[in-house]
Design a protein around this motif. Structure first.
Motif, PDB file in Angstrom:
ATOM      1  N   ALA A   1      32.541 -35.424 -81.034  1.00 30.71           N
ATOM      2  CA  ALA A   1      31.692 -33.923 -80.802  1.00 30.71           C
ATOM      3  C   ALA A   1      32.521 -33.116 -79.826  1.00 30.71           C
ATOM      4  O   ALA A   1      32.411 -32.003 -80.162  1.00 30.71           O
ATOM      5  N   ILE A   2      33.108 -33.518 -78.923  1.00 32.65           N
ATOM      6  CA  ILE A   2      34.018 -32.618 -77.699  1.00 32.65           C
ATOM      7  C   ILE A   2      34.957 -32.165 -78.641  1.00 32.65           C
ATOM      8  O   ILE A   2      35.374 -31.040 -78.344  1.00 32.65           O
ATOM      9  N   ASN A   3      35.642 -33.022 -79.377  1.00 32.52           N
ATOM     10  CA  ASN A   3      36.867 -32.565 -80.324  1.00 32.52           C
ATOM     11  C   ASN A   3      36.409 -31.436 -81.139  1.00 32.52           C
ATOM     12  O   ASN A   3      37.261 -30.313 -81.105  1.00 32.52           O
ATOM     13  N   GLN A   4      35.340 -31.300 -81.435  1.00 33.95           N
ATOM     14  CA  GLN A   4      34.701 -30.097 -82.372  1.00 33.95           C
ATOM     15  C   GLN A   4      34.466 -29.055 -81.659  1.00 33.95           C
ATOM     16  O   GLN A   4      35.088 -27.878 -82.007  1.00 33.95           O
ATOM     17  N   TYR A   5      33.867 -29.282 -80.390  1.00 33.37           N
ATOM     18  CA  TYR A   5      33.498 -28.216 -79.578  1.00 33.37           C
ATOM     19  C   TYR A   5      34.768 -27.275 -79.261  1.00 33.37           C
ATOM     20  O   TYR A   5      34.813 -26.012 -79.187  1.00 33.37           O
ATOM     21  N   LEU A   6      35.951 -28.111 -78.765  1.00 33.80           N
ATOM     22  CA  LEU A   6      37.006 -27.593 -78.346  1.00 33.80           C
ATOM     23  C   LEU A   6      37.624 -26.611 -79.367  1.00 33.80           C
ATOM     24  O   LEU A   6      38.071 -25.720 -79.144  1.00 33.80           O
ATOM     25  N   TYR A   7      37.561 -27.294 -80.691  1.00 32.89           N
ATOM     26  CA  TYR A   7      37.794 -26.429 -81.812  1.00 32.89           C
ATOM     27  C   TYR A   7      37.377 -25.177 -82.041  1.00 32.89           C
ATOM     28  O   TYR A   7      37.828 -24.092 -82.261  1.00 32.89           O
TER      29      TYR A   7
END
Ligand SMILES: Cc1cc2nc3c(=O)[nH]c(=O)nc-3n(C[C@H](O)[C@H](O)[C@H](O)COP(=O)(O)O)c2cc1C
Length: 156
Positions: A82-88
């Motif tokens: 979820a954090i990887n998506q948020y960063l993106y």
């Protein structure tokens, strides 16, 4: 200084600290939530592979903010998907300040803070600080010293 705290928390520990920080530094808080839950081993796999998963609508535009505090649990030594998506999805981040904090069960090596720092550095953000907390210390209320040092960085 107007700060956004963006928090992913699965079982509530990271969110508990994020809410305390929100009050202390008078920041806004946005919760990062996944569209779907996955089995434990898939969570591990996604984190290990640095995969992304769909997240619900939350604040990803830093246009109206001077800084970002991004926080999450450590999963498989890394950031949850979820954090990887948020960063993106983050927008308007250049030249703004950022800090990160993670919560985890143990003292094992973890790459989650490095992953977030490297990504946000590469987007032109300015690193201010980081904090790592143990789950049991959050439960026992034993992290106030490290919490106070971290929060001072955001009090004008
Ligand atoms: C899928 C999964 C993977 C985890 N991997 C690790 C890990 O690699 N190292 C660790 O110290 N803790 C690990 N944990 C424990 C969490 O990082 C820890 O309990 C954290 O404080 C939970 O935060 P939360 O309550 O905000 O979700 C893992 C927990 C889950 C659910």
């Amino acid at each position: 200084m107007k700060t956004l705290i963006a928090c992913y928390s699965y079982s509530g520990h990271t969110l508990k600290v994020a809410k305390k920080l929100q009050k202390k530094i008078n920041a806004d808080l946005t919760e990062i939530k996944t569209e779907n839950d996955k089995w434990y081993l898939f969570k591990i796999w996604d984190s290990f592979r640095a995969n992304k998963v769909p997240i619900k609508n939350c604040t990803t535009d830093l246009m109206n903010y001077d800084g970002l505090i991004l926080c999450c649990p450590v999963w498989a030594g890394r950031t949850p998907a979820a954090i990887n998506q948020y960063l993106y999805e983050l927008k308007n981040v250049k030249d703004k300040q950022f800090a990160v904090f993670v919560t985890s069960e143990g003292n094992k090596s973890q790459k989650a803070t490095i992953q977030m720092r490297e990504y946000l550095d590469a987007q032109g953000m300015q690193f201010v600080g980081q904090m790592k907390l143990w789950t049991k210390d959050i439960d026992n209320g034993k992290c106030s010293e490290i919490f106070n040092i971290f929060s001072m960085k955001f009090i004008n």
